[in-house]
Write a protein that holds these residues in place. Structure first.
Motif, PDB file in Angstrom:
ATOM      1  N   PRO A 109      23.029 -63.936 -49.810  1.00 14.95           N
ATOM      2  CA  PRO A 109      22.341 -64.165 -51.089  1.00 14.95           C
ATOM      3  C   PRO A 109      21.093 -65.044 -50.949  1.00 14.95           C
ATOM      4  CG  PRO A 109      24.694 -64.385 -51.400  1.00 14.95           C
ATOM      5  CD  PRO A 109      24.458 -64.265 -49.925  1.00 14.95           C
ATOM      6  N   VAL A 110      21.148 -66.060 -50.101  1.00 11.60           N
ATOM      7  CA  VAL A 110      19.987 -66.927 -49.894  1.00 11.60           C
ATOM      8  C   VAL A 110      18.863 -66.142 -49.215  1.00 11.60           C
ATOM      9  CG1 VAL A 110      19.146 -68.984 -48.684  1.00 11.60           C
ATOM     10  CG2 VAL A 110      21.364 -69.023 -49.841  1.00 11.60           C
ATOM     11  N   LEU A 111      19.213 -65.321 -48.244  1.00 11.15           N
ATOM     12  CA  LEU A 111      18.221 -64.500 -47.548  1.00 11.15           C
ATOM     13  C   LEU A 111      17.549 -63.525 -48.511  1.00 11.15           C
ATOM     14  CD1 LEU A 111      16.874 -63.729 -44.882  1.00 11.15           C
ATOM     15  CD2 LEU A 111      18.751 -62.122 -44.507  1.00 11.15           C
ATOM     16  N   VAL A 112      18.338 -62.900 -49.363  1.00 13.02           N
ATOM     17  CA  VAL A 112      17.782 -61.966 -50.350  1.00 13.02           C
ATOM     18  C   VAL A 112      16.813 -62.680 -51.277  1.00 13.02           C
ATOM     19  CG1 VAL A 112      18.362 -60.505 -52.333  1.00 13.02           C
ATOM     20  CG2 VAL A 112      19.703 -60.332 -50.233  1.00 13.02           C
ATOM     21  N   VAL A 113      17.164 -63.851 -51.761  1.00 14.87           N
ATOM     22  CA  VAL A 113      16.289 -64.622 -52.647  1.00 14.87           C
ATOM     23  C   VAL A 113      14.996 -64.984 -51.928  1.00 14.87           C
ATOM     24  CG1 VAL A 113      16.046 -66.826 -53.866  1.00 14.87           C
ATOM     25  CG2 VAL A 113      18.132 -65.484 -54.125  1.00 14.87           C
TER      26      VAL A 113
END
Length: 141
Positions: A4-8
Motif C-alpha cells: 500500500p505504501v509503494l502504491v501511494v
C-alpha cells in the motif's frame, strides 16, 4: 516496504510529474501571432520556398501558405510546437469543405490532418481549390 505504501508513492510520483508538465507549459497549444510568424516558421524548414498569400485559421492554430499552382504550405500547431508540411492534391486522401471549414486527411501517417475553421469562406474556398484532386473534394450538403 509494504505494498500500500509503494502504491501511494507511485501514484503521488505520477501525479507530481503530470502537474509539473502542466504548470511548466507542456499542455498549452501554440498559436500564431500573425502571417509574419507563419512565414518565418515555414522558412525555417523550407528556406528555398517563396510563399505568397497566407491564410490563417480563425483560432490562429494553423496557416496555409500559397506556394504556386496546386501546392500549399501548412504551419499547424501541435502542442507547444509547430508542424510544417508542403502538400499538393496527390498528398490528400480526403478533403471536405463546409462553408468556412475545410477538413482534410493527408496520406502522411505522421500527421492526421484536421478540421480547419477560417474567418472567411473565401479562404476555405481558396484552400479547397488549391488542394482538390480527382474526386477528392466534395462540398458538404
Amino acid at each position: 516496504m509494504s505494498l500500500p505504501v509503494l502504491v501511494v508513492l507511485v501514484v503521488f510520483g505520477i501525479a507530481l510529474s503530470v502537474a509539473a508538465v502542466h504548470f511548466t507549459g507542456g499542455t498549452t497549444n501554440a498559436t500564431l501571432a500573425g502571417a509574419g510568424q507563419a512565414l518565418a516558421r515555414f522558412a525555417e524548414d523550407f528556406p528555398d520556398e517563396k510563399p505568397g498569400t497566407v491564410r490563417l485559421t480563425a483560432d490562429n492554430h494553423a496557416a496555409f501558405l500559397d506556394l504556386g499552382p496546386r501546392r500549399c504550405g501548412i504551419v499547424h500547431s501541435i502542442g507547444d510546437c509547430f508542424l510544417t508540411r508542403i502538400v499538393s492534391p496527390h498528398d490528400i486522401l480526403a478533403l471536405v469543405r463546409e462553408g468556412n471549414v475545410v477538413s482534410l486527411r493527408p496520406n502522411d501517417f505522421t500527421w492526421k490532418g484536421g478540421r480547419f475553421v477560417f474567418a472567411d469562406e473565401a479562404d476555405a474556398l481558396a484552400i479547397a481549390a488549391a488542394l482538390q484532386g480527382r474526386d477528392q473534394i466534395r462540398k458538404a450538403a
